[in-house]
Write a protein that holds these residues in place. Structure first.
Motif, PDB file in Angstrom:
ATOM      1  N   ARG A 208     -37.545  21.069   5.716  1.00  0.00           N
ATOM      2  CA  ARG A 208     -36.782  20.185   4.874  1.00  0.00           C
ATOM      3  C   ARG A 208     -37.056  20.636   3.312  1.00  0.00           C
ATOM      4  NH1 ARG A 208     -35.770  13.384   4.762  1.00  0.00           N
ATOM      5  NH2 ARG A 208     -34.111  13.769   3.080  1.00  0.00           N
ATOM      6  N   ALA A 209     -38.267  20.457   3.075  1.00  0.00           N
ATOM      7  CA  ALA A 209     -38.618  20.904   1.656  1.00  0.00           C
ATOM      8  C   ALA A 209     -38.325  22.093   1.275  1.00  0.00           C
ATOM      9  CB  ALA A 209     -40.372  20.564   1.714  1.00  0.00           C
TER      10      ALA A 209
ATOM     11  N   TYR B 280     -46.102  35.397   9.827  1.00  0.00           N
ATOM     12  CA  TYR B 280     -45.444  36.584   9.161  1.00  0.00           C
ATOM     13  C   TYR B 280     -43.844  36.481   9.568  1.00  0.00           C
ATOM     14  CZ  TYR B 280     -50.074  38.203   8.231  1.00  0.00           C
ATOM     15  OH  TYR B 280     -51.101  38.282   7.634  1.00  0.00           O
ATOM     16  N   LEU B 281     -43.460  35.413   9.755  1.00  0.00           N
ATOM     17  CA  LEU B 281     -41.822  35.080  10.101  1.00  0.00           C
ATOM     18  C   LEU B 281     -40.951  35.696   8.978  1.00  0.00           C
ATOM     19  CD1 LEU B 281     -41.964  31.785  11.553  1.00  0.00           C
ATOM     20  CD2 LEU B 281     -41.877  33.712  12.928  1.00  0.00           C
ATOM     21  N   ARG B 282     -39.901  36.474   9.175  1.00  0.00           N
ATOM     22  CA  ARG B 282     -39.047  36.692   8.215  1.00  0.00           C
ATOM     23  C   ARG B 282     -38.032  35.956   7.824  1.00  0.00           C
ATOM     24  NH1 ARG B 282     -38.265  42.274   7.423  1.00  0.00           N
ATOM     25  NH2 ARG B 282     -40.304  43.198   7.653  1.00  0.00           N
ATOM     26  N   THR B 283     -37.884  34.844   8.547  1.00  0.00           N
ATOM     27  CA  THR B 283     -36.890  33.707   8.012  1.00  0.00           C
ATOM     28  C   THR B 283     -37.681  32.437   8.557  1.00  0.00           C
ATOM     29  OG1 THR B 283     -35.500  33.636   9.996  1.00  0.00           O
ATOM     30  CG2 THR B 283     -34.778  34.959   8.022  1.00  0.00           C
ATOM     31  N   TYR B 284     -37.678  31.281   7.639  1.00  0.00           N
ATOM     32  CA  TYR B 284     -37.979  29.937   8.042  1.00  0.00           C
ATOM     33  C   TYR B 284     -37.028  28.929   7.450  1.00  0.00           C
ATOM     34  CZ  TYR B 284     -41.276  26.153   8.357  1.00  0.00           C
ATOM     35  OH  TYR B 284     -41.854  24.732   8.559  1.00  0.00           O
ATOM     36  N   ALA B 285     -36.485  28.172   8.557  1.00  0.00           N
ATOM     37  CA  ALA B 285     -35.626  27.223   7.832  1.00  0.00           C
ATOM     38  C   ALA B 285     -34.301  27.958   7.404  1.00  0.00           C
ATOM     39  CB  ALA B 285     -36.199  26.453   6.869  1.00  0.00           C
ATOM     40  N   GLY B 286     -34.112  28.775   8.045  1.00  0.00           N
ATOM     41  CA  GLY B 286     -32.923  29.684   7.646  1.00  0.00           C
ATOM     42  C   GLY B 286     -33.129  30.588   6.292  1.00  0.00           C
ATOM     43  N   ILE B 287     -34.295  30.553   5.449  1.00  0.00           N
ATOM     44  CA  ILE B 287     -34.407  31.365   4.231  1.00  0.00           C
ATOM     45  C   ILE B 287     -35.459  32.337   4.411  1.00  0.00           C
ATOM     46  CG2 ILE B 287     -35.212  30.695   1.931  1.00  0.00           C
ATOM     47  CD1 ILE B 287     -33.225  28.745   2.900  1.00  0.00           C
ATOM     48  N   PRO B 288     -34.892  33.645   3.902  1.00  0.00           N
ATOM     49  CA  PRO B 288     -35.437  34.599   4.030  1.00  0.00           C
ATOM     50  C   PRO B 288     -36.746  34.766   3.331  1.00  0.00           C
ATOM     51  CG  PRO B 288     -33.223  35.207   3.524  1.00  0.00           C
ATOM     52  CD  PRO B 288     -33.406  33.877   3.221  1.00  0.00           C
TER      53      PRO B 288
END
Length: 481
Positions: free
Chosen positions: A96-97, A136-144
């Motif tokens: 959320r943040a 090393y996720l490419r997206t988190y919370a829908g954000i690249p």
């Protein structure tokens, strides 16, 4: 200031900088200079939107890679302390943040910068905050997300454990082409590496008529060591002439910094009477009134309290010299005053990723005697300083047995004691001091290339040039939370 670099790009970045910003040391100083530049860049862009927007739209800071030194933090300029408070990331960053920050700033991507030695990167070899914070996720919370490692090293090799962490990053920002070539030689693709110099805060480290310590004040800050091991009393407050040079060295107490070579060269330069008659009178004057040598030693990951016994044990001098050790804390805001007090900064180190004291002193108009190998070769030559010859590359364990295992097979420089002796005599002469003054002015001009604002523009350009959505790595997960 122009922000046209972002005008053709649809990407904008929340830059999330992880580094040892509260710890002191070279990484901390460098990280805070980057943060200063990015902060000013973002605020200037917001105030001048009619001239074009920047692709850097937000900045978060998270302490990472080291502890907290309250004395260091309290000694920072007040404006920098305020920047740290304003830009500090939330203690617990939730999806959320992230979404709220991206929405408020209109960022399209988050650029995570892990600014530390690679052993601190996920999975860390020691206890520290996680970086990258979500792996090393490419997206988190829908954000690249894009992951960038900012690091360097001081030898001619790459630690195998570090290599695996380097390869997992989308990009690596290193300060010099020398570092890029070392990494590439040991298996890191050059396409992954960008060269990004180190910023120096020109508002803090100013040349010209700024304040400086007198010789008497320098002595009051430290304690004297006698190179001849004598216990005879001397009048430490006597100054043998304002024309005498002041030689300064700055760094933590460790073999890599080469302070043992410095003190031996100092003793050879100003204690030993040479055979030729013409030099005897000159040497006699130097023995009676040698240049002042000040070693500002840090306890940061070192033991400065051992310096006195170690140095005296390393030198078999025939004169006491005029050597002083400062181990007490000097606030960052007062370091320019120290640099400006010196005729030259003397850094005969065996290896540097960049050379933080080197660049700070140069920005203050003080030239540097520096080993002509590794990081400092990126910005020091004979027009702005005094390059010190490297005799050969030697195994690290020859000069530092404590690194026998962790640095096995690594090599670094062997600064020439003979050449350093010659340089110390030269810069301590009347002619040499005049030459040092000229080179110091040129050094300050050169370091203006590395202002925080210029480096922030370089970061904006590097991020613009990255093709985030198409960049893929074997070790990256594409799972979205």
């Amino acid at each position: 200031m122009s922000f046209s670099t972002a005008s053709t790009s649809s990407s904008s970045f929340l830059v999330w900088w992880h580094g040892p910003v509260l710890a002191g040391g070279g990484y901390a100083s460098e990280a805070l200079a980057f943060i200063t530049g990015i902060d000013v860049h973002i605020r200037s862009a917001a105030a001048n939107q009619k001239h074009g927007n920047s692709n850097l739209v937000a900045l978060w800071i998270t302490p990472h890679g080291d502890g907290t030194d309250l004395k260091y933090l309290e000694g920072l300029p007040h404006a920098l302390q305020d920047t740290i408070r304003r830009r500090m990331a939330p203690a617990h960053v939730t999806p959320r943040a992230i979404k709220q920050a991206v929405k408020q700033t209109k960022a399209t991507h988050v650029a995570v910068v892990c600014h530390s030695e690679p052993g601190a990167w996920d999975p860390a070899a020691f206890s520290t905050s996680r970086c990258p914070p979500f792996g090393y996720l490419r997206t988190y919370a829908g954000i690249p997300f894009v992951h960038i490692g900012r690091t360097m090293f001081e030898t001619d090799m790459l630690d195998p454990g570090h290599k695996q962490r380097l390869l997992r990053m989308d990009k690596l920002w290193v300060p010099t082409t020398w570092q890029r070539d070392v990494f590439a030689k040991h298996g890191v693709p050059t396409a992954k590496i960008d060269v990004l110099g180190e910023p120096v805060d020109e508002k803090l480290y100013q040349a010209g008529g700024g304040a400086r310590y007198t010789r008497a004040e320098l002595r009051q800050l430290g304690r004297r060591i006698r190179l001849d091991k004598s216990t005879a009393r001397t009048n430490d407050d006597v100054d043998h002439g304002q024309e005498r040079a002041v030689l300064l060295a700055v760094g933590k107490w460790e073999s890599r910094k080469g302070f043992d070579i410095l003190v031996r060269a100092y003793a050879a330069a100003f204690c030993a009477v040479e055979d030729d008659v013409a030099s005897v009178d000159k040497m006699d004057r130097w023995v009676k009134a040698p240049p002042l040598l000040v070693l500002k030693l840090s306890n940061y990951h070192g033991n400065a309290n051992a310096a006195e016994s170690d140095l005296v044990a390393a030198v078999n001098a025939t004169c006491a010299g005029d050597v002083w050790i400062i181990t007490s804390h000097i606030a960052t805001s007062d370091m320019p005053k120290l640099y400006r007090s010196a005729t030259v900064l003397v850094q005969p180190s065996r290896g540097e990723g960049w050379g933080r004291p080197h660049s700070e002193a140069m920005a203050c108009g003080t030239p540097v005697i520096a080993t002509d190998w590794s990081g400092p070769t990126a910005f020091i030559d004979e027009s702005v300083g005094f390059p010190l010859k490297n005799e050969r590359l030697a195994p690290v364990e020859e000069s530092d047995p404590s690194h026998h295992w962790s640095y096995k097979g690594h090599r670094w420089a062997t600064p020439s004691q003979k050449h350093l002796t010659k340089l110390l005599r030269h810069v301590s002469s009347t002619e040499g001091q005049k030459e040092a003054s000229v080179r110091g002015k040129a050094a300050a001009l050169r370091m203006s290339r590395f202002s925080p604002s210029k480096l922030a523009e370089d970061i904006a350009q590097l991020l613009q040039d990255m093709h985030l959505r198409s960049a893929k790595g074997d070790d990256h997960s594409h799972e979205e939370l």
